[in-house]
Design a protein around this motif. Structure first.
Motif, PDB file in Angstrom:
ATOM      1  N   ASP A 104      -3.217   1.964  -3.284  1.00  0.00           N
ATOM      2  CA  ASP A 104      -2.942   3.142  -2.462  1.00  0.00           C
ATOM      3  C   ASP A 104      -3.821   3.154  -1.210  1.00  0.00           C
ATOM      4  O   ASP A 104      -4.785   2.392  -1.104  1.00  0.00           O
ATOM      5  CB  ASP A 104      -3.177   4.421  -3.273  1.00  0.00           C
ATOM      6  N   GLU A 105      -3.487   4.047  -0.287  1.00  0.00           N
ATOM      7  CA  GLU A 105      -4.184   4.137   0.999  1.00  0.00           C
ATOM      8  C   GLU A 105      -5.697   4.305   0.844  1.00  0.00           C
ATOM      9  O   GLU A 105      -6.480   3.598   1.479  1.00  0.00           O
ATOM     10  CB  GLU A 105      -3.662   5.330   1.799  1.00  0.00           C
ATOM     11  N   GLU A 106      -6.115   5.278   0.021  1.00  0.00           N
ATOM     12  CA  GLU A 106      -7.545   5.562  -0.124  1.00  0.00           C
ATOM     13  C   GLU A 106      -8.285   4.360  -0.690  1.00  0.00           C
ATOM     14  O   GLU A 106      -9.390   4.025  -0.241  1.00  0.00           O
ATOM     15  CB  GLU A 106      -7.745   6.785  -1.015  1.00  0.00           C
ATOM     16  N   SER A 107      -7.700   3.696  -1.667  1.00  0.00           N
ATOM     17  CA  SER A 107      -8.346   2.518  -2.263  1.00  0.00           C
ATOM     18  C   SER A 107      -8.453   1.385  -1.253  1.00  0.00           C
ATOM     19  O   SER A 107      -9.477   0.692  -1.182  1.00  0.00           O
ATOM     20  CB  SER A 107      -7.565   2.066  -3.500  1.00  0.00           C
ATOM     21  N   VAL A 110       0.856  -1.186   0.000  1.00  0.00           N
ATOM     22  CA  VAL A 110       0.000   0.000   0.000  1.00  0.00           C
ATOM     23  C   VAL A 110       0.893   1.238   0.000  1.00  0.00           C
ATOM     24  O   VAL A 110       1.720   1.403   0.903  1.00  0.00           O
ATOM     25  CB  VAL A 110      -0.942   0.022   1.218  1.00  0.00           C
ATOM     26  N   VAL A 111       0.719   2.098  -1.017  1.00  0.00           N
ATOM     27  CA  VAL A 111       1.505   3.335  -1.111  1.00  0.00           C
ATOM     28  C   VAL A 111       0.665   4.487  -0.562  1.00  0.00           C
ATOM     29  O   VAL A 111      -0.556   4.375  -0.439  1.00  0.00           O
ATOM     30  CB  VAL A 111       1.925   3.619  -2.571  1.00  0.00           C
ATOM     31  N   PRO A 112       1.295   5.608  -0.217  1.00  0.00           N
ATOM     32  CA  PRO A 112       0.526   6.757   0.287  1.00  0.00           C
ATOM     33  C   PRO A 112      -0.528   7.222  -0.701  1.00  0.00           C
ATOM     34  O   PRO A 112      -0.399   7.048  -1.901  1.00  0.00           O
ATOM     35  CB  PRO A 112       1.607   7.826   0.494  1.00  0.00           C
ATOM     36  N   ALA A 113      -1.597   7.830  -0.168  1.00  0.00           N
ATOM     37  CA  ALA A 113      -2.676   8.336  -1.013  1.00  0.00           C
ATOM     38  C   ALA A 113      -2.144   9.416  -1.942  1.00  0.00           C
ATOM     39  O   ALA A 113      -1.286  10.212  -1.568  1.00  0.00           O
ATOM     40  CB  ALA A 113      -3.802   8.890  -0.148  1.00  0.00           C
TER      41      ALA A 113
END
Length: 316
Positions: free
Chosen positions: A304-307, A81-84
């Motif tokens: 990503d974070e949001e997803s 998971v990468v940053p938003a």
């Protein structure tokens, strides 16, 4: 040595001094005997030509926690998971850097492996981030048709580029992504070369794919594979997204439609059988990503974070 090679060598030298030795641009200019402006341009050129690759060693605690939750919730064996990053090119770059690290773990294998590849913008970005590695023993298989609707080459077919970077043998699927009719699709899929590639794909050691949205202005429409009306028809029939051209509904089940009967793409292996790893992120992919996760099509994911947060909240 050509002028192009000399420029690349000079740019690489400047990049080493700037990013590794922490020299200032003034120091680089003095050492190389050039102006500060030229030193600045050389460093920028090194980045532009892909000579510089960024690696952040410290992973963000929230991202690590989200990855573990995603693995537990959706039965994933691998998750990054990468940053938003919203819908920016920056987000795609972050996904690409993380994705290239994951892909390299498999491509570094000394033992010969068969690698399935889908297509799409995010997957192409991942391949662009890959460093060259000599693996002539590997076989790279394209799971999607290499021919666009107008007869041109599919610009998002990334298998050839991967084969070039690894020195591997490349197997092209000799068909358009979407045939003119169901009968036309059957004819393409009955071709001897198609069957050979399909058989090789079925025994792949790992599969890397992107996940596509289905809706107004989606890649299938933007790239001319389907018309606006056909996309609208898929949406009305319950399409939530597509995986290598195959539409799936919101529960992740394959969509039955006259349009899906025209898709020539190969079938995904069962996620529990061999690794199927997707690269996808951004708000426009939420619906499609949720469908792929619900359908248990994936054993690995880079997102990503949001997803990740919305996927966990939606299934909570």
């Amino acid at each position: 040595m050509s002028k192009q090679q000399e420029k690349l060598d000079q740019a690489a030298r400047a990049a080493w001094m700037y990013y590794v030795a922490n020299n200032t641009q003034h120091e680089i200019a003095d050492h190389l005997g050039i102006s500060r402006q030229m030193a600045q341009r050389l460093v920028a050129y090194a980045v532009e030509q892909g000579l510089v690759r960024v690696s952040v060693q410290h992973e963000i605690t929230d991202c690590l926690a989200l990855a573990e939750q995603m693995k537990a919730r959706f039965g994933l064996s691998l998750c990054r998971v990468v940053p938003a990053g919203g819908e920016s090119e920056g987000l795609r770059r972050m996904l690409a850097v993380a994705g290239a690290e994951v892909m390299t773990q498999f491509l570094q294998s000394e033992a010969p492996i068969v690698v399935n590849l889908g297509s799409g913008r995010t997957l192409k970005a991942v391949i662009d981030e890959l460093a060259e590695i000599d693996r002539p023993q590997h076989r790279i298989v394209s799971m999607v048709g290499a021919i666009a609707t107008d007869g041109a080459s599919n610009r998002y077919d990334v298998a050839l580029r991967t084969a070039e970077k690894t020195g591997s043998k490349y197997f092209m699927l000799p068909a358009p992504l979407i045939a003119d009719s169901a009968e036309d699709c059957r004819q393409w899929c009955s071709h001897r070369v198609y069957r050979v590639v399909s058989e090789l794909s079925a025994h792949a050691d790992v599969t890397f794919i992107g996940i596509g949205s289905v809706g107004p202005g989606c890649p299938l429409e933007e790239d001319g594979f389907l018309s606006k009306e056909e996309i609208g028809q898929l949406v009305s029939e319950g399409a939530a997204g597509e995986i290598i051209g195959h539409a799936v509904n919101h529960e992740g089940h394959p969509l039955s439609s006259p349009i899906t009967d025209r898709v020539t793409s190969l079938q995904l292996p069962t996620a529990a059988d061999r690794p199927v790893i997707a690269f996808a992120g951004g708000a426009s992919k939420h619906s499609a990503l949720n469908a792929a996760l619900r359908g248990r099509w994936l054993s690995g994911l880079v997102t990503d974070e949001e997803s990740a947060r919305q996927a966990l909240a939606l299934t909570g």
